[in-house]
Write a protein that holds these residues in place. Sequence first.
Motif, PDB file in Angstrom:
ATOM      1  N   UNK A  42       0.964  -1.191  -0.115  1.00 10.73           N
ATOM      2  CA  UNK A  42      -0.296  -0.109  -0.282  1.00 10.73           C
ATOM      3  C   UNK A  42       0.775   1.135  -0.049  1.00 10.73           C
ATOM      4  N   UNK A  43       0.249   2.319  -0.220  1.00  5.32           N
ATOM      5  CA  UNK A  43       1.052   3.590  -0.266  1.00  5.32           C
ATOM      6  C   UNK A  43       1.690   3.737   1.028  1.00  5.32           C
ATOM      7  N   UNK A  44       0.953   3.140   2.254  1.00  3.37           N
ATOM      8  CA  UNK A  44       1.491   3.396   3.475  1.00  3.37           C
ATOM      9  C   UNK A  44       2.913   2.924   3.649  1.00  3.37           C
ATOM     10  N   UNK A  45       3.340   1.779   2.739  1.00  3.08           N
ATOM     11  CA  UNK A  45       4.512   1.215   2.945  1.00  3.08           C
ATOM     12  C   UNK A  45       5.709   2.301   2.661  1.00  3.08           C
ATOM     13  N   UNK A  46       5.528   3.363   2.178  1.00  3.57           N
ATOM     14  CA  UNK A  46       6.487   4.555   2.271  1.00  3.57           C
ATOM     15  C   UNK A  46       6.606   4.911   3.598  1.00  3.57           C
ATOM     16  N   UNK A  75       8.097  -0.157  24.563  1.00  5.49           N
ATOM     17  CA  UNK A  75       6.632  -0.038  24.189  1.00  5.49           C
ATOM     18  C   UNK A  75       6.515   0.759  23.024  1.00  5.49           C
ATOM     19  N   UNK A  76       7.129   1.883  22.954  1.00  2.00           N
ATOM     20  CA  UNK A  76       6.673   2.774  21.690  1.00  2.00           C
ATOM     21  C   UNK A  76       7.129   2.190  20.307  1.00  2.00           C
ATOM     22  N   UNK A  77       8.270   1.580  20.575  1.00  2.00           N
ATOM     23  CA  UNK A  77       8.980   0.886  19.268  1.00  2.00           C
ATOM     24  C   UNK A  77       8.022  -0.127  18.780  1.00  2.00           C
ATOM     25  N   UNK A  78       7.716  -0.771  19.687  1.00  2.00           N
ATOM     26  CA  UNK A  78       6.821  -2.012  19.333  1.00  2.00           C
ATOM     27  C   UNK A  78       5.389  -1.608  18.812  1.00  2.00           C
ATOM     28  N   UNK A  79       4.814  -0.879  19.531  1.00  2.00           N
ATOM     29  CA  UNK A  79       3.463  -0.102  19.119  1.00  2.00           C
ATOM     30  C   UNK A  79       3.770   0.364  17.723  1.00  2.00           C
ATOM     31  N   UNK A  80       4.658   1.215  17.268  1.00  2.00           N
ATOM     32  CA  UNK A  80       5.011   1.862  16.099  1.00  2.00           C
ATOM     33  C   UNK A  80       5.117   0.624  15.008  1.00  2.00           C
ATOM     34  N   UNK A  81       6.092  -0.139  15.244  1.00  2.00           N
ATOM     35  CA  UNK A  81       6.416  -1.367  14.075  1.00  2.00           C
ATOM     36  C   UNK A  81       5.314  -2.146  13.901  1.00  2.00           C
ATOM     37  N   UNK A  82       4.676  -2.511  14.915  1.00  2.00           N
ATOM     38  CA  UNK A  82       3.382  -3.558  14.464  1.00  2.00           C
ATOM     39  C   UNK A  82       2.313  -2.780  13.842  1.00  2.00           C
ATOM     40  N   UNK A  83       1.959  -1.424  14.264  1.00  2.00           N
ATOM     41  CA  UNK A  83       1.006  -0.735  13.375  1.00  2.00           C
ATOM     42  C   UNK A  83       1.575  -0.588  12.033  1.00  2.00           C
ATOM     43  N   UNK A  84       2.528   0.024  11.767  1.00  2.00           N
ATOM     44  CA  UNK A  84       3.011   0.265  10.594  1.00  2.00           C
ATOM     45  C   UNK A  84       3.409  -0.876   9.494  1.00  2.00           C
ATOM     46  N   UNK A  88       1.101  -1.471   6.117  1.00  2.74           N
ATOM     47  CA  UNK A  88       1.808  -1.042   4.934  1.00  2.74           C
ATOM     48  C   UNK A  88       1.502  -2.227   3.891  1.00  2.74           C
ATOM     49  N   UNK A  89       0.818  -3.011   3.907  1.00  5.33           N
ATOM     50  CA  UNK A  89       0.383  -4.110   3.049  1.00  5.33           C
ATOM     51  C   UNK A  89      -1.060  -3.833   2.482  1.00  5.33           C
ATOM     52  N   UNK A  90      -1.987  -3.453   3.289  1.00  3.91           N
ATOM     53  CA  UNK A  90      -3.127  -3.217   2.776  1.00  3.91           C
ATOM     54  C   UNK A  90      -3.868  -1.773   2.966  1.00  3.91           C
ATOM     55  N   UNK A  91      -3.129  -0.933   3.929  1.00  2.00           N
ATOM     56  CA  UNK A  91      -3.732   0.256   4.165  1.00  2.00           C
ATOM     57  C   UNK A  91      -4.348   0.063   5.912  1.00  2.00           C
ATOM     58  N   UNK A  92      -4.972   1.221   6.304  1.00  3.19           N
ATOM     59  CA  UNK A  92      -5.420   1.319   7.657  1.00  3.19           C
ATOM     60  C   UNK A  92      -6.288   0.149   8.086  1.00  3.19           C
ATOM     61  N   UNK A 407       5.587  -8.256   2.787  1.00  5.68           N
ATOM     62  CA  UNK A 407       5.227  -7.748   1.471  1.00  5.68           C
ATOM     63  C   UNK A 407       4.744  -8.909   0.701  1.00  5.68           C
ATOM     64  N   UNK A 408       5.476  -9.975   0.711  1.00  5.77           N
ATOM     65  CA  UNK A 408       5.554 -10.974  -0.082  1.00  5.77           C
ATOM     66  C   UNK A 408       4.380 -12.157   0.346  1.00  5.77           C
TER      67      UNK A 408
END
Length: 413
Positions: A42-46, A75-84, A88-92, A407-408
């Motif tokens: 998705x464009x969010x992959x950017x 905690x913040x790292x984990x939260x952000x990385x899991x959400x992004x 990234x694959x199919x949008x929010x 992504x794959x």
Amino acid sequence: MPWLGMAAMAATVVIGLSLDASGTQLGVPHPPFIGAYGPQADVLELVTIPCFVAAVLLVPWLLKRRTAVFTAGLFVFTLILRVTLNTGRGGTHQLDRALFVGPKGEGKNEYVPSLAAFDYGPRFVLDRFAELVPSLPVHSAGHPPGLLLTMYYLGLDTSPKLTAFIIGVGALSAPLTYVLARRLYDDRVARIAGVLAAFAPAMLHFGATSADAVYLTLGLVAAIGLLSKRPWVGALALAVASLFAWSLLAVAAWAAILVLARDGLKPALKLGAMTGAILLAFHALFAAATGFDPLGTLHATSRVYEVGIASRRPYAYWLFGSPTAFLLIVGVPIAWLALKRLGQAKPEALAIFAVLAIASVLGFTKAETERIWLFLAPFVILAAAPLVRRPQLFVALLAFQVVTYELVFDTLW
């Protein structure tokens, strides 16, 4: 040992894919992995890739912070990385896709539809849970009622609400892995373990919208208590956690085997006996107070497994396929170092690999172990962490694996 273990896992992957290509049904899209091939971005992959790059670059900085900042940062790292990663694959809308109840998809097999049983109140659900199991969606039928009770009392009656709860509770796993590692190692190694938990592929792929992320956090809380100076606290935490997932009882086995390998037979027997006594007392009191029948529920759940897809998955292949899929998706570099520590007969490695071997031989779970065994991932990380010499490079390898795989392959959760 690492070369031998990796060779065995590579052979398992090759055999699984070959059998699947020849028409032999093994029960997952690409055995031994549950992920289904389907490249998509998705464009969010950017946003996703720069977030992972920034996180990797910030690892040295994070490792040097004082404890409060470090744990909050994890905690913040984990939260952000899991959400992004999972957007990234199919949008929010990808975040609650697995839990959304619609005519198609996994949501109808998940937890939200089960809340209809609460029309007669929570006491009715607990008192009749064993009888309700056959009529519940498969994920609810495969677990005790702990999560359903939590959803009822917190009002988590939609897929977005449940998703937010899972993401928030699941993100606690990285700082809790650090706390658990402090029970075993010095602060430097414990910090590395916490960082590995934030970047471990399995914990990112299945830590966003799979309820197993909640069970992961509960298992860590119990493990921390079991290895503390007051292990009865951990035993009580484990008893409560067992109302969410029967599989979490394996945490007690891990702790007992670890103590056996590290301290000897007598301390291990003492820990095991105390934990067992508290578990039995807790469930007896809970049954008397609510009418919940744990033995009847276990029997009903076993019947669900017997008629489900797991019964059609060949035991001979999944004896090796289950641990292979789990270890490789926890992270290839993590699995390598954990196997190396197993070759050195270190207690932390002996404990987790013994649990994995027992779980594989018993065959309760055949396939989907990347998700179902998620609560065991921190114990693999604990085995590997002391051998990590260049944390930034190590997590960069994990980040590359997790982003590429997401992504794959469609991991759904």
